[in-house]
Structures are given as structure tokens and as C-alpha cells.
Write an enzyme that holds these catalytic residues in place. Structure first.
Site, PDB file in Angstrom:
ATOM      1  NE  ARG A  17      26.131  30.352 -26.142  1.00  0.00           N
ATOM      2  CZ  ARG A  17      25.585  31.208 -25.279  1.00  0.00           C
ATOM      3  NH1 ARG A  17      24.673  32.067 -25.678  1.00  0.00           N
ATOM      4  NH2 ARG A  17      25.926  31.187 -24.014  1.00  0.00           N
ATOM      5  CE  LYS A  24      16.957  27.400 -29.966  1.00  0.00           C
ATOM      6  NZ  LYS A  24      17.460  28.795 -30.061  1.00  0.00           N
ATOM      7  CD  GLN A  74      12.960  28.746 -42.540  1.00  0.00           C
ATOM      8  OE1 GLN A  74      13.076  28.473 -41.358  1.00  0.00           O
ATOM      9  NE2 GLN A  74      13.264  29.930 -43.032  1.00  0.00           N
ATOM     10  CB  THR A  80      12.411  35.405 -38.850  1.00  0.00           C
ATOM     11  OG1 THR A  80      12.941  36.689 -39.234  1.00  0.00           O
ATOM     12  CG2 THR A  80      13.257  34.836 -37.731  1.00  0.00           C
ATOM     13  CG  ASP A 106      14.140  29.804 -28.761  1.00  0.00           C
ATOM     14  OD1 ASP A 106      13.205  30.630 -28.739  1.00  0.00           O
ATOM     15  OD2 ASP A 106      15.285  30.085 -29.139  1.00  0.00           O
ATOM     16  CE  LYS A 351       9.526  -7.820 -12.592  1.00  0.00           C
ATOM     17  NZ  LYS A 351       9.928  -8.872 -13.530  1.00  0.00           N
ATOM     18  CG  ASN A 377       7.082 -10.310   8.952  1.00  0.00           C
ATOM     19  OD1 ASN A 377       6.961  -9.160   9.347  1.00  0.00           O
ATOM     20  ND2 ASN A 377       8.264 -10.932   8.927  1.00  0.00           N
ATOM     21  CG  ASN A 386      11.960 -12.747 -10.618  1.00  0.00           C
ATOM     22  OD1 ASN A 386      13.116 -12.827 -10.196  1.00  0.00           O
ATOM     23  ND2 ASN A 386      11.495 -11.689 -11.254  1.00  0.00           N
ATOM     24  NE  ARG A 440      17.409 -24.049   9.241  1.00  0.00           N
ATOM     25  CZ  ARG A 440      16.618 -23.500  10.159  1.00  0.00           C
ATOM     26  NH1 ARG A 440      16.619 -23.949  11.405  1.00  0.00           N
ATOM     27  NH2 ARG A 440      15.799 -22.517   9.847  1.00  0.00           N
TER      28      ARG A 440
END
Lengths: 466, 466, 466
Positions: A17, A24, A74, A80, A106, A351, A377, A386, A440
């Protein structure tokens, strides 16, 4: 003295399911796989050996298990009883008086106290099994008792008579066997159906019929529930979340809305820390006292220092210093170190970058592979260039430097201490301590240009509309 | 006519399980301290005097109290009886027929109706006390009644006999006393234990034994719960949230998920406003009709105009005009005024900035200390360089101006009405109305450069790998 | 064979407690209007005709209805009996043996099975009505039965005797009538009060008194609840959310916190997809297998490909390819197509833009009206200057191009395949394949400038402070 304990974890269920290829027991809840939760609970009784029986995906399961836990495949899966037989075959050195605990992989909600209860099997008990009384027993095996109240067996729902279906005491699949009794009885279990499956529940019947002592112990139904669907997985996650959060709150952590606070098992949060709604703390994360995290923040493998404030942000593999500020809307990626009282503000991504004490990058910046000095700053719009398309290079910014808005720092490049860069500059050469660097052109003004263009545009539009 | 009412709020509890240095009653829920919630409830009966008895942190508590409420330091802390005695000593001008209401400062869920019920004590009642019947009375004092059902005392759990432990009617600590009876009886309370503590519950026994009338009134157990842990604080916050949200919904506010909508007490939201999941409205915030807020948005001390849309954003100390649009992913800081139909879009931060009607800053901008004229358009990447490392300066942008993408506006600077700036320009000089201002170099092209570099790189890599 | 079915949906309620001008049945829950939910449920019995009776806002309601559903205006509104009469007048071609189902437009929680139950009325039943037994019947009409247990009528609360008020079986307003019996009886209903209102419940009394067969069927009280306030609307939304999420989980979708996962009806999510807390999936959205969405992400009319990862983002009208990465903090607007393994990273906004396979825009970019080629890399701070104040223009970026950080692409402009742009360049001219394009001035350095400025500043500040 307690006898040696061997644990068999049945984990062969296909989890049809769940509708995924993942075994599971490898589905996760609150930061751990289902089987990890089970193994952690059983580890508290210090078993001599623990064997996980898997039906498929044995390698995938084995890859996630802690040291000292074995996997047993198994194949084919014949019930079981057959699974336990397969496990017993791998448990060498087992003595008849030892205890074999059988549980399900589970069932992540099992708590140490219940495992201890099983481990407390007395020498005279052939099996101590956990049963629970439920309002709706549908789907479960029912416990059969004789007139004196002694257990005589377990009947599966499909084999039950109408009277038996009305029974409300159900089998949970949790047992502590005397090893000798288990081994003997399991050899006598016969194939229960046309598919040749052997059921472990038959062992209970055989032991009872043989005059052995079968005892039961009670449990909270929540604790013994198995996971067979995503709905049940979500419920289990919710229970685990409640448990983790209750622990943290008891230890002095404030939570605005514990139902909306997602903390993985193993995360450390100190007393006095404050977690707002929508916080996710994952992996190897630690949050110090007086830190404030959230709302709506994810921290994975991060360390948040005392008194730091992190909100509306995503933090991965980063260390945030005392009284530092992060967010709203920051993304800290692995290798980020934010110093004491430093700031990574709004729309800032980092990063592999260190900001020293008091350094500030308040707005709209990308700092990758950079070292930012004390009290420096970083102006809005600053980017460490980079990556040149082939390699990543480092940027070094000195103590007290002032990086003007929209500065492109083309790495490798070094900005000296107290140096200043002009707004909008592309910095490709190193800048000396205390220097100003600018890239500039002169500003040109064309008077009336915009008005003339607007007028022209109005004429064009008038032409087009005629 | 009602007799004068005096209120004693017991707030000396240490809150050990909170594990913080903060006095317990100063913890906050739904935007107020615990004691504020209590004081607001008791204020509805218009007490002549209200005294809060604190055990430590008296100054911290006093600093948060509204005018007219006094603090009284209980030092050492010798029990609830002793605390009330200390409070009575500060209540001058109290007449024997007055009512003294005693309640707890850590019970934020008490509602005005319950306080009114206490205030309704009739002249013949020496004490009217609130008791509740609970399934699990563990930890609480049990109410003792005689055969006729009259209250004869309260027994603390530790002193209770097995029969008394089975009683399920518990003491809530809420009382309305006839002042004269309280004063007389409390003088007769003796130290209840080796630590020399005096318990207020003894007064009940003394009054009953003296033939005085002791009456009880019932309450919702939720309403009288005290806060002793972060778990209980979170539950109280949840109840307060439900109450606030139920009020708002009844008044016509739509909420996608009331359990995930965090609105402080005192926030105003008009009928027809829509709040999505994950919204936090804090402090002096107001949301007008037809405004849509959220998902995942925090507004602190903000005003959201009629028909405005604010989502995935953080808004602090800002005013957002009618039909304005904010977000997703905007941060509005104090002093921001967004005009009617103006827009602060995605990855835009503002501070001390006014955008006039119809002005738009749609993407990736930082606007600090700026005035933006009517209908002006701010290109993506625009930054007001308001900080020169020493001072902040203002930027003024005229009506109808068009700021090209990535324009750096180096403040102080003024851009005239209808003026245009070229993309990527650093503007350091004022720009006239209707002018074009550009700061830019010629574009150079090096044909084949990238291809040659790639080829060279391939050769190098081939060399390295041999 | 089943007789033809006609459905009358009563939707004239004013919804005064909603405190909005919107007709009550047009309020939305889980992505649909209340009336849409009702119509979808009734459509499962394939009615010949469906008529919605509205009291005001008929045009607004009619505009939202699916083809084949008619609106009938009830004006003035003289009760439910009158409303059904108005509806019958529009139902031509109705035969006496047909079934007329009557239900309410403000009951969005009704499920197909209940409608089928009504449609299963046998020929001998004059009316089959849905009743429920509730703990608190306050406000509802009570079902009156005779000694033999047969229904003899319905009494409204205000007309009920004390004995009748104690009845707990209430009328839900859901009926299946034999058309002939309904038509005859409704003509005999008299004005029930001074306002001249006619109640449909009278029909039940008339039919029973006339010896007709009145039967009842049971239902879940949740399913038949009407919406009269925002509180009830929020509860209904919560129930719908649970239903939708239960369906998705059963189909193999993982949800971290189903109570915080907001999926509109009609959204498709494949097995193996993973939805974290705080996800909103709206409109025509589809999420493929193995995709991971959230936390805190909104997708409206978006398609998320297999294995894609989208988190802390807002996606509208966009298509995200297989194994693509989006976020944290991205905004994808309509017309965005993100190719296979492409990336739209942090603080990136896109609009009408295609990124081909493997293209990456990792940080701080605005891409509008752009085409980005395979494997192209968009540097941080890149902006397509698509708007010149008058028109929008397109940017084309070739396969393998490398756009340097902070490049302004002034559209219309084309960047060739494998071309490179220098950081901080404003690109106004097309760039050839394999070329490098740069717009930049030389970097100037003024040694000691920053230090001298700081020294000057210190002197000034010393002067000012003397």
C-alpha cells in the site's frame, strides 16, 4: 541476572500500500527509518545479537543498519514462522534458556519500556507476548483463551468463527520466547495454507497445547501499531513529533505551535531556545539557549549559537554565531560560518563563506567561497564572482572593509582591510588596505531625452490608431 | 449596588519547569504576558485596587503592568496564605463588606464571565470559591464536604487520605472573599509545615468551622488551568488562538486554516479579509476588508489596506495601501508606506521608504530612505545606496520616473519626474525632469574568445591527465 | 430500471453570518465553490435536470455553474416550500413517477453514496428523507414519529413543545420525493407564519397524513452539515482536505503533515511524490512520481516533473522538468518552462521564460521573456531588461553560454552559443557564438583614500562633540 537476549526483527513485509519500490522499513519518520526506530528501542535491553529478516531489498536495508545488527534474507517468503526460523539459523551460540524477542520492523512507535517488559520474561515462561484490547479488532489475529483465562492460541481473522471475530484482544506480533521452547515448537509448525506459509502464531498454540506457560502483557495500542500505508506513516510521524517536542518542552524549549514544529530525533535544543511555527530542524542540528528560530525556517546540519535569530530562512551545513542575525529570506549553504553578532540579511545567499564577528551582509548578495573580515560591511547587490565557468576561486575581504553596493568581486581577489569599493564596480584587481577602488564611467545626462521619447511614442501610437 | 472589589493576583510561582530566568507570569501567549491576560479578565469587574504578589523579579513584572495595578514583593515566600496577607497589607481603605478576589497570575485562560461570577458574591457568603470536577484530580487540592454537602475545607494532595484522594472535585485557587472574614481568618492560619508556609486553603477550613457560609461555583477546567511548563504554555496559546480566531471568523474573516493562523490579541481584522495558512499578525496590526494575507506571511505593527494582497512576505511597521500588491518574497521594514495600487514585488526590501500611488518595484531591489513618485517604475536590481559607511542619505524619485535595471542611486540624489536612467548606471548626480541619465562604457566584443579559451582549457586538461 | 431523477438545489440562504456580499454558495473550500461540491456529488446519479434556486446574486451563481445546470431566481424568498415550487415550475417534462431530489447548496460535504441512497427511492415511497441523530439538536427541525415509529412530520425548533425539543433525530433537508406526490402536496402547503413563508417540511406532514409512505435513511452528521459561518466553512475545508489527502496517501503519496497540506480538488499527484508541510497545490496542477515539493511552497496551475525538487518557492503557470531543481526562494511565473535537470535557484524570478535542459540560474536573477539554451549558466545578479517602459522584448541566450554575474541583457538581444559576458556588463548589442562581450571601465585605485576619509571623519566628529 538476566539471560542473554537475541532479537529478531521481522521486516519482510512488502508494504504494497506504500506503492513504492523502497523496502517498507526504510520509509522515514521524524528523521529516521522505521527500522531505526525499532532498533533503537530494542537496543536498550542490550541484546547479544539482533537480526533483521528482510524479504527483498536486503542490501538496501543492510546499508542503513548500525554496526552489530545483521540482515538475513528470507527467500522465498513463507510466513512469519518461516522468517523466524531463518533468523534462528543465523543466531549461533544460542542457549535454551536465552530469550528471543521477536518484533516488527514497521512498528516505529515501540518504546524501551515495552521492550524491557518483554525482556523481563521469567525463566518459567515459554513465551511472554504483548496483546492489546481494541474497540475495532478488524484485520488482526484474535487471542484465544480457555475458561480459566489461559491463552491457548491465536486465530487469524480469515480463519475465525463469528464468536472469535467478536473477541477484542488482539495479537501485536511482539513476543519474548524462551529460546529452547521456540526452537522446538517452531520445528513443529506446519504450512498453514496452500501457499505453504508457516505462521509464528502457531507456536503459541503448540506451546500452550504442550502445557508450557504462555503469558501476556498489555500495551498502548498506539505503541504497537504497524505501518502499512502513507496514512499510517503520517500518523506515526505525528506521534513521534509529539514525543520529541514534549521532551524538548519539558527541557525548557519554547514552541509557538508544537504541532507545526518538525524536529528530527537527535537534534539538540537548549533550554530557553524559542521555536516558532513552521520550523524544521533536521540531521545533526543544535540550537543554543536564547536562540530564536522561525517562523518558517529549515535548519539541516546547522549549529545556531546562543541568542542568535534566524527566521524565514534555509540553513544547511552552516554555523551561526552568538547573537548573529539571519533572514528574513536568507539561504546559508554548507561551509558557511556566521560570526558573533554578524548578519546575513534579506535575499542573501552564502556558501563556503566565513563572516567574522560583526560583519554584515544585509541585502541582496551572493557570497560564495569568501572570507569576510571583522566588522566588514557588504553593500546590497554585492556578488562574489567565484565561478569562471571552469573553477571556483576565493574572495578575501579584510577587517572593516566597506564594499559598495553592487560590487562584483571577480575571484580570486583580495580587498584590503578598511578598503572601500565604489558602488557598481567590477573589482578584478586586489585592493590595498585603506584604499578606494572604483570601476566606473562618467555619468552622462541627456536633458529632455525621456520627454522627447515619450512625445514621439505618443505620436506613433496616434498614427497606429488612425 | 455591588460592593467595592479588590483583586489579589498571586504571581510568586517560580515556574521551575519553564527552566528560564524569566518570571513565570511574564511568559507570553498570543501576544500578551500571562499576567496581562489575567489582569484583562479581572479588569472587567472594575476593581477598586489590584495587587500582584510576586516572589522574585518584582521590578521586571512591575515594568509590564498597566497603570493602576500595583506590585507587592513577597519575600521570603511562605505560602499562598502569606502572599495574600502581604497583599492585604498594601490594600488600604478596605471595608469589611468589600469583596477580595484572589486569583493566579499564571492562569491566562480565565474569562470575564467567571470573574463576574466571583464578583457576584452575595453579602452573606464569607467566600465563594471556584471548584471543578475532573477525571484526573492528581496534584490538586481536593474539596472536602460534610454529609449535607457543605464545604468544610480543602486538603492538599500530599496530606490526603486514600478516601480523600478519590475525590474528583478540586480547588482552582479562585476565590471571592468577604474582606472582613478573610482578614480575620487569615490571621488564624498557622504554618502548615516545617518550612513555615501558610496556605490560603486553611482559610476555607477556618471559615467553615466558624459557621460562615462557603459556597462554590463551577467552571470549565480549561479556563482555570495554570501554566507550569512549556507544554502547558503551548496548550494555552492554542486555546487563546482558537478564541481569537473564532471571534474574527464570527466577525466575517475568512481563514483557510484557523489552527495555523497566529493573531495576537488586539489585532484588528475587518470582515471580508482573507487569511491563508501560516499567517502571523502581531502587535498593533490592522487588516482591512477584502485584503488577502498569506500564505506564510508575518505582519508586525502593520496596516494592510482594503483589497491589498500580501503573500510570502515579512512586514514590520509598514503601511500598505488599498489594492497594493506585496510579495511573494518581500520584506517591508519600518517606515515603509506603499501607496494605493503600488507594488513591492519579489525579492524587494524597503525601509523608511514611501511609494506613491501606482509606483512599482517589481523585482530584486533595495529601497531604503527613499521617496518614489506616483507611477514611477523601479527596474529589477535597483539599489538605493543610502549608507556611505557613516550616514544614511535619502533618495527622491519623481513621479513617472523610469529607473533602469541595476541602477545604483547613490544618495543623496534626486531623480526628476519622468526621468529615465540607463540599465547598470551608477547615478551620483541629480537627474533633471524628463532627462535620460546613463553611466556606461561601450560594449566590446572579442570574437572567438570564449571558444579559444575553451579549447586552451581542453588542452590543459588533457596535459594534466597524461 | 431507475426512474428519471430531477435535482433541486436550494441555494437561497443569505449567509448573513458570513458578512460578505458574495452569495453564500459561492464561498470556496479546497478549491471549489460550495455549490460545485454539491453539484459534483449529485451529478453521480446522472440527473435529467438540475436546478439551483438562488435568492440573490443569481447571475453571479449562474456564471459559475457547469453546463446543463440551470438557475432559478426565487424572488421574493417565501420559504423552502416556495423555493421548491419555483424550481418545479422550471422542470418541464417531469412525470409523476420520477424522483425529485432536494438538497442544499451550502452542504459541500455530501458524498455520492448518500445521493445514490436517495436516488434508490423505491416506487412505493412518496418521500425518502435523510435524518440524523445528534447529541445537540439545537436549531434543527425535529422528526416526529407516531407510536409505530412512522414519521408523521417535522417540527421546527421554534414551534416545538418541550417534549419535542428533547428529540434528537433531526431533519437534514435532504429528500427524494416521488414527483407526483411532491407536486400535489406542495400545492397544499400553507403560509407558515406572518411573513407568508411556506416550509418544505410541511410536505412531509401532508404526505404522512395522506397515508403516503415516508421513509428515512441515516447519514454521518458531518456529511450533511450546512455552512453558515466562516467557522463552519473552515471546518468543512478541513474535512475536504482530509478526504483529498487520504485519497492521495492511499494512492502512494507521502505527506509529512497531511493536516498542513493544502491540495485542491482535481490536482493530480503521482505515487512516490513527496509533499512536505506547508505545501499548497492549486488549480490545474500535476506532480509526478518522485518529485519533492515543499516545505512552504505554492504551486498554482503548475506541472512538476518526475524527480524534480521544488521548495520554499511560489510557482504559477509553470512547467518544471524531470529532476529539475527550484528554490529555495524562487518565484516562477506563468509561461516558465524549466527543462530537464535545469535549475532555478535562490532569489530567482522567471516569467515567460524557457530554460533548456541543464541550464542553470542559481542566484539573484530576473529572467523575463527569455530563452535560455541547453547547459547555459546564468551568473548571479543577471537581469533580462525586458521592459523599456513601453514594450516587453525577448532575450535569447544560446546553448552553453556563460553569462557573467550582474549582466544586464537589454532586450531585444541575442547571446550566441558558448558566448561569455563579463561580470557587470550591460549588453545592448547581440553577441556572436563563442565570443566574449564586456562593458567595463578600467579599475582605479586611490591608495589611502578610505583611511584619510576615516581620519577626516574622526576629526569632524571630535569637533562636533566639543
Amino acid at each position: 541476572m538476566q539471560v542473554p537476549i537475541h532479537v529478531v526483527v521481522l521486516a519482510a513485509g512488502k508494504g504494497t500500500r506504500m506503492r513504492t519500490d523502497l523496502p517498507k522499513v526504510l520509509h522515514r519518520a521524524a528523521g529516521r527509518t522505521l527500522i531505526d526506530w525499532v532498533l533503537e528501542a530494542v537496543s536498550t535491553v542490550e541484546p547479544a545479537r539482533t537480526v533483521v529478516v528482510v524479504g527483498h531489498g536486503a542490501e538496501a536495508v543492510a546499508a542503513t543498519l548500525p554496526p552489530g545488527v545483521d540482515v538475513c534474507l528470507q527467500e522465498p517468503q513463507l510466513g512469519t514462522g518461516h522468517a523466524v526460523q531463518a533468523a534462528l539459523a543465523t543466531l549461533d551460540g544460542i542457549a535454551p534458556d536465552d530469550t528471543v524477542i521477536v518484533c516488527y520492523g514497521d512498528g516505529p512507535l515501540i518504546l524501551p519500556a515495552l521492550v524491557s517488559g518483554l525482556a523481563g520474561r521469567s525463566p518459567g515462561e515459554a513465551v511472554r507476548m504483548v496483546t492489546v484490547d481494541v474497540a475495532d479488532p478488524g484485520g488482526y489475529g484474535r487471542i484465544l483463551r480457555d475458561g480459566a483465562g489461559s491463552v491457548v492460541g491465536v486465530v487469524e481473522e480469515r480463519d475465525a468463527s463469528p464468536d472469535q471475530l467478536a473477541l477484542t484482544e488482539i495479537n501485536t506480533g511482539l513476543y519474548a520466547f524462551r529460546a529452547g521452547d521456540l526452537i522446538e515448537a517452531i520445528g513443529r509448525v506446519e504450512a498453514a495454507n496452500a501457499q505453504g506459509e508457516h505462521y509464528l502464531t502457531d507456536v503459541v498454540r503448540i506451546l500452550a497445547a504442550g502445557g508450557k506457560t504462555v503469558t501476556t502483557m498489555d500495551a498502548d495500542p498506539v505503541e504497537v501499531a504497524g505501518i502499512n500505508s502513507h496514512d499510517q506513516l503520517a500518523s506515526a510521524e505525528s506521534v513521534l513529533r509529539q514525543r520529541i517536542n514534549a521532551c524538548l518542552m519539558e527541557a525548557g524549549v519554547w514552541m509557538q505551535d508544537p504541532g507545526r514544529t518538525y524536529v528530527d530525533a537527535g537534534v539538540e535544543v537548549e533550554a530557553g531556545a524559542r521555536l516558532y511555527a513552521g520550523v524544521h530542524l533536521e540531521g545533526a542540528t543544535a540550537v543554543a539557549a536564547d536562540a530564536e528560530v522561525g517562523p518558517d525556517t529549515l535548519v539541516r546540519d546547522g549549529r545556531i549559537g546562543r541568542g542568535a535569530h534566524v527566521w524565514y530562512s534555509v540553513v544547511r551545513g552552516a554555523e551561526i554565531g552568538e547573537e548573529a542575525e539571519v533572514g528574513p529570506f536568507a539561504s546559508l549553504r554548507p561551509g558557511t560560518v556566521v560570526g558573533r553578532r554578524a548578519k546575513v540579511g534579506t535575499f542573501v545567499e552564502t556558501k563556503a563563506t566565513t563572516l567574522a564577528e560583526g560583519a554584515k551582509a544585509p541585502h541582496l548578495s551572493y557570497l560564495g567561497d569568501a572570507t569576510v573580515g571583522r566588522g566588514a560591511n557588504i553593500g546590497a547587490g554585492t556578488i562574489t564572482c567565484n565561478y569562471d565557468g571552469y573553477d571556483k576561486h576565493r574572495t578575501v575581504i579584510g577587517d572593516g572593509a566597506f564594499i559598495g553596493s553592487d560590487t562584483m568581486l571577480v575571484a580570486p581577489v583580495t580587498i584590503g582591510e578598511r578598503a572601500v569599493t565604489g558602488a557598481g564596480s567590477v573589482i578584478t584587481e586586489d585592493v590595498e588596505d585603506g584604499a578606494l577602488a572604483v570601476e566606473r564611467s562618467p555619468q552622462n545626462q541627456v536633458p529632455g531625452y525621456a520627454d522627447r521619447r515619450a512625445a514621439r511614442r505618443r505620436v506613433e501610437e496616434a498614427d497606429q490608431s488612425t
